[in-house]
Design an enzyme around this catalytic site. Structure first.
Site, mmCIF file in Angstrom:
data_model
loop_
_atom_site.group_PDB
_atom_site.id
_atom_site.type_symbol
_atom_site.label_atom_id
_atom_site.label_comp_id
_atom_site.label_asym_id
_atom_site.label_seq_id
_atom_site.Cartn_x
_atom_site.Cartn_y
_atom_site.Cartn_z
ATOM 1 N N HIS A 1 -10.840 2.145 -1.490
ATOM 2 C CA HIS A 1 -10.879 1.728 -0.293
ATOM 3 C C HIS A 1 -11.809 0.349 -0.210
ATOM 4 O O HIS A 1 -12.904 0.301 0.358
ATOM 5 C CB HIS A 1 -11.774 2.741 0.701
ATOM 6 N N HIS B 1 0.858 -1.292 -0.029
ATOM 7 C CA HIS B 1 -0.048 -0.172 -0.085
ATOM 8 C C HIS B 1 0.795 1.363 0.176
ATOM 9 O O HIS B 1 0.625 2.099 -0.705
ATOM 10 C CB HIS B 1 -0.857 -0.060 1.450
#
Ligand code: ADP
Lengths: 578, 227, 80, 80
Positions: free
Chosen positions: A95, A49
């Site tokens: 998300h 990430h």
């Protein structure tokens, strides 16, 4: 050094998502065994990430320059010149995993995160968009997920007061266990007041503002990069609750402070919170940083340094101020009832030093850690082109009107009114083209210029032929902007794929990026920001390759927006570019 | 016409309102922060839309209890006209300046779309520009717009011509009433018709770019009455 | 001491949330639910330790903020 | 029989509503409120009259619908 934990075992290393080789590098950089706080910091900084370790090699091949580009990828968001002293600042972000676990809060905090990326740079957010992918309409979870995600996007964006003007939604069984929630924000800023995440000036105060830190989402950043398994619903407490009201205050307070010249650098606390924000700011400026963790505003008693550094509590920002400007800044944040704390200062040591209860709880070098962030050239296989379809296998179509009706009733083509009526698409009073057209359009200031934005991708094309699919997504965004009368300026992109350790998936990534790069070059719309979401798999089943493009374009005069509706009887219908 | 727009933390349609007031009156309204207990001398006080205090607890509840509201109530009681739109309407009911309450939309979803309103009382300082029974189009954007009042209150406001607007058939693609409001009530007056609250956003229907300018009649009428 | 406030809609006031719960329970196959009503639960940690004074305080909080008495009732429970 | 379900946020989960209530009470001059948390109260009228079966039913309703167990806890009270 205050003792944090006695021993780092291989299990603890594995729990932090670090491979044996990666841990070896940790030992080399540290010159000793790290403590738990330090290990946690390595873990989040080197997660997929934060480090883009699987995709970086390919992202470098995207075109990112152009006369209109003020800031390409690498900052919180991309910045494009609109002329007359104004810039558009925008980015898209995923998300996905949090939204599958808790659709309302996952989607809501996704909107909150992307808004912060944009106003961190000095922009007032003026448009929100989203790109959503759900499983089959008749899958038992789809309704609940769709309703929750849409309510969450609306719940956050409506309260903050930024119009949600466009988006897209598709359904496909490949997303049954792994939905996609990509949120995009576009903001406007004066070109001479753009703020960057670079921290410079030894001795300058490091300031924390916004909400208090709780035990939210600790390990969220590593979760977002880990493949889903059957037990994923057990990882639930990592979900965070959004507070759009505080975000609204944070926008107003930050913009108020940004109107002065007190800020040296500013960065939102996103994934991996205080760790990545302080780390990245110091790293960009080639500085060291010392933080006093006792000064971090906390929501809960008994929080440890590890928790403080890894918390993903929302609605928080980190700033470096010019010396002596603290009181002025504090007054603004207190006026808006937000927390404000000077939690440390910049140093020239190039190290991150964390103090707590009078001792040092972490001490690590910034540059070596950032530079040694793993980067993989993962093996990949080109995607075999699918066999051509034989027309003879398809039944003769019947009545065209019948077919049209059937098409319009399919979930992928049906009206999205039920969705966009739940979004406030009019707040701010500048919306020219509402959802339902080709791209959202707002008026810039008092006009006549306008800004258009759209999100687009057709995953089944990307599955069949990644390169063409990647190019097609850019072309579609281009056409949607064009159709409202805008000149496309630049794009942002959200690469949603499965597990990159599988060569077939890596092949999809490589192909899509190649196609995207080629189309962006051909059309003169560079990529100025983006986000990568990998490991979108459930029990080994990958999603369709979904490289979403968010495009932004400029209109000379919003009064000329053609609109999508047929205007009157007897008017001619033309087909262009067939 | 001099006006003041009250700004709460979380207010988000203040700019829209300021523009509409400027457009109609040619004068910029004064902005009054919720922590202030003084409001300049003005002809009209406006509470705009948004999510004051996040609408936490109940929509408009906390706004209604902020320091500035004591002054709003005092002015209203002395006869100064007050207009509350959406969140402002909710705050005015919470503050007791308007009858009834606004509940969560019947389908529990936020709704943003254009609706048609019928003007039910044209004999007020707010609605003088409208013809009796005239309808006009304006957007709504809210989560808690479901007007409720008990039977007795309902009879009272109906009998005293306090119902300002009702949702009517027209522009909407869906049902005319977007939120389940009792008796299709979209806006109400106080007893003296000097305080008006309504859920829809006429300020977002004042520019051709909004897709219609029907809202101007309201603002132009107010300016005419108060100048 | 701790106080617990129950805020409920007055009888006769439409309760969309309650209705939605009834409907959803029914869809999920829970048949025997005759009515569902949704209210609020507000838990307060008070510095005050005298029950009587605490109750008086919370009463006032309810009247001034926690409940909208046009549509809501409230009930207070104290816990030592 | 009647059941009363209290749905509360798990400890540690951010409670923006509770925070806002604290803040508002403070502004209104109620000083001694150390913490406020907001939860839901759900009241059910059940056809079931056996307490044990009723409790089991409501338990299941909580798990399946009434509480979001990702972030919320629930507690059930039965009243005859
Ligand atoms: N999630 C969403 N949020 C906002 N608007 C949406 C969303 N999904 C679809 N829309 C709007 O609905 C219209 C049709 O959507 P879609 O069929 O996906 O369009 P297209 O195929 O042209 O991208 C577009 O105007 C789009 O902006």
């Amino acid at each position: 050094m205050t003792e944090i934990i006695a021993e780092i075992t291989p299990d603890i290393v594995a729990e932090h998502g670090l491979s044996a080789e990666e841990y070896q590098k940790v030992l080399e950089i540290m010159g000793r065994v790290p403590n738990l706080v330090e290990l946690g910091i390595f873990s989040v900084m080197w997660s997929e990430h934060c480090s883009y370790k699987s995709s970086k090699r390919w992202l470098k091949t995207l075109p990112t320059d152009g006369a209109q580009v003020i800031q390409g990828p690498g900052e919180n968001a991309g910045v494009v010149d609109l002329g007359e002293g104004l810039a558009a600042i925008f980015k898209i972000e995923s998300h996905n995993h949090p939204s599958f676990i808790e659709p309302y809060q996952g989607a809501a905090t996704g909107v909150g995160g992307i808004l912060r990326d944009v106003f961190t740079m000095g922009a007032r957010p003026v448009m929100n968009l989203n790109a959503l992918r759900f499983g089959a309409p008749d899958h038992p979870k789809t309704r609940h997920l769709l309703a929750g995600v849409v309510a969450g996007i609306g719940g956050y964006g409506n309260c903050v007061g930024v119009p949600t003007v466009a988006g897209e939604v598709n359904f496909h069984p490949a997303y049954n266990g792994n939905i996609l929630v990509n949120a995009m924000t576009v903001g406007l800023a004066p070109t001479d007041r753009i703020f960057y995440a670079k921290a410079v000036g030894a001795g300058n105060p490091v300031v924390y503002v916004g909400s208090k830190t709780g035990r939210d989402g600790i390990h969220g950043a590593t979760m977002a990069s880990a493949e889903f398994g059957a037990d994923s619903e057990e990882k639930r407490p990592t979900v965070q609750v959004g507070d759009p009201f505080t975000e609204k205050l944070l926008i107003e307070a930050c913009l108020e402070l940004m109107a002065t010249d007190a800020i040296v650098g500013i960065q939102d606390m996103g994934a991996a919170g205080l760790t990545s924000s302080s780390f990245e700011m110091a790293s960009k400026g080639g500085m060291g940083v010392e933080l006093e963790l006792d000064r971090v505003p906390l929501r809960e008693v008994g929080m440890t340094p590890y928790e403080i550094m890894l918390s993903e509590s929302q609605e928080r920002m980190l700033m470096v101020l010019k010396p002596g400007r603290e009181a002025e800044a504090r007054a603004i944040f207190e006026k808006w009832d937000l927390d404000f704390a000077v939690i440390g200062s910049l140093t020239e040591t190039g190290r991150m030093v964390l103090r707590w209860h009078g001792g040092v709880v972490a001490d690590l070098p910034i540059d070596p850690l950032a530079e040694a962030a793993p980067e993989y050239d993962r093996p990949w296989e080109p995607v075999e082109p699918p066999a051509a379809l034989d027309e003879a296998n398809f039944p003769e179509e019947g009545d065209p009107l019948d077919s049209l009706e059937r098409l319009l009733a399919t979930p992928d083509l049906a009206s999205r009114r039920w969705i966009w009526e739940q979004y406030d698409h009019l707040v701010m009073g500048d919306t020219v083209e509402r959802p339902g057209g080709d791209a959202g359009v707002i008026r810039i200031g008092d006009g006549p210029k306008g800004l258009a934005a759209t999100t687009d991708c057709t995953p089944r094309y990307c599955l069949a032929d990644p390169k063409t699919g990647g190019a097609q997504a850019v072309a579609e965004a281009w056409r949607n902007l064009n159709a409202v009368g805008a000149l496309p300026l630049a794009v942002t992109n959200n690469l949603n794929f499965g597990n990159p350790e599988k060569p077939q998936i890596m092949g999809q990534i490589v192909g899509c990026v190649e196609g995207m790069a080629e189309a962006c070059r051909a059309l003169g719309t560079p990529v100025v920001s983006g986000n990568v979401s990998l490991y979108n798999e459930t029990d080994g089943q990958a999603i369709l390759p979904t490289p979403v493009i968010g495009g932004v374009g400029l209109l000379p005069d919003v009064a000329l927006v053609p609109g999508i509706g047929f205007r009157g009887e007897g008017e001619e219908i033309l087909v262009i570019g067939w | 016409m001099k006006s003041a727009v009250v700004v709460f933390p979380g207010t988000n349609r203040d700019k829209d309102m300021v523009r509409a007031l400027e457009g109609a009156s040619g004068q910029s309204p004064a902005l009054v922060w919720h922590k202030h207990s003084e409001i300049p001398k003005v002809d009209l006080i406006v509470l705009p839309g948004g999510f004051a205090h996040g609408d936490y607890l109940r929509a408009g509840a906390m706004a209604a209890r902020s320091p500035v509201m004591r002054e709003v109530v005092a002015r209203a009681e002395s006869g100064v006209p007050v207009l509350g739109v959406c969140n402002g309407f909710q705050a005015l009911t919470e503050a007791g300046l308007l009858p009834g309450a606004l509940l969560r939309n019947a389908d529990l979803r936020f709704v943003c779309r254009t609706v048609t309103l019928r003007v039910e009382n044209t004999q007020t300082l707010f609605t003088g520009r409208f013809a009796a029974g005239e309808t006009f189009d304006t957007p709504v954007a809210h989560m808690d717009g479901n007007y409720f009042i008990d039977d007795e209150g309902h009879r009272r406001i109906a009998g005293n011509d306090q119902i300002a607007f009702r949702y009517a058939d027209g522009a909407a693609a869906g049902p005319a009433n977007p939120n389940g409001a009792l008796d299709d009530i979209a806006g109400v007056f106080n007893e003296t018709k000097t305080v008006l609250g309504l859920m829809p956003h006429p300020e977002d229907a004042t520019d051709p770019l909004h897709g219609g300018t029907d809202g101007r009649k309201l603002f132009d009428g107010i300016v005419e009455a108060l100048s | 001491m701790k106080a617990r406030v129950h805020v409920t809609l007055k009888p006769g006031v439409l309760d969309p949330q309650g209705k939605a719960i009834e409907h959803a329970l029914d869809t999920l196959g829970f048949s025997g639910v005759e009515e569902a009503r949704q209210g609020k639960l507000i838990e307060l940690d008070l510095a005050e330790s005298d029950p009587e004074r605490a109750r008086a305080q919370v009463e006032e909080m309810c009247r001034k903020l926690l409940a909208n008495t046009v549509i809501e009732n409230y009930a207070i429970e104290l816990e030592a």
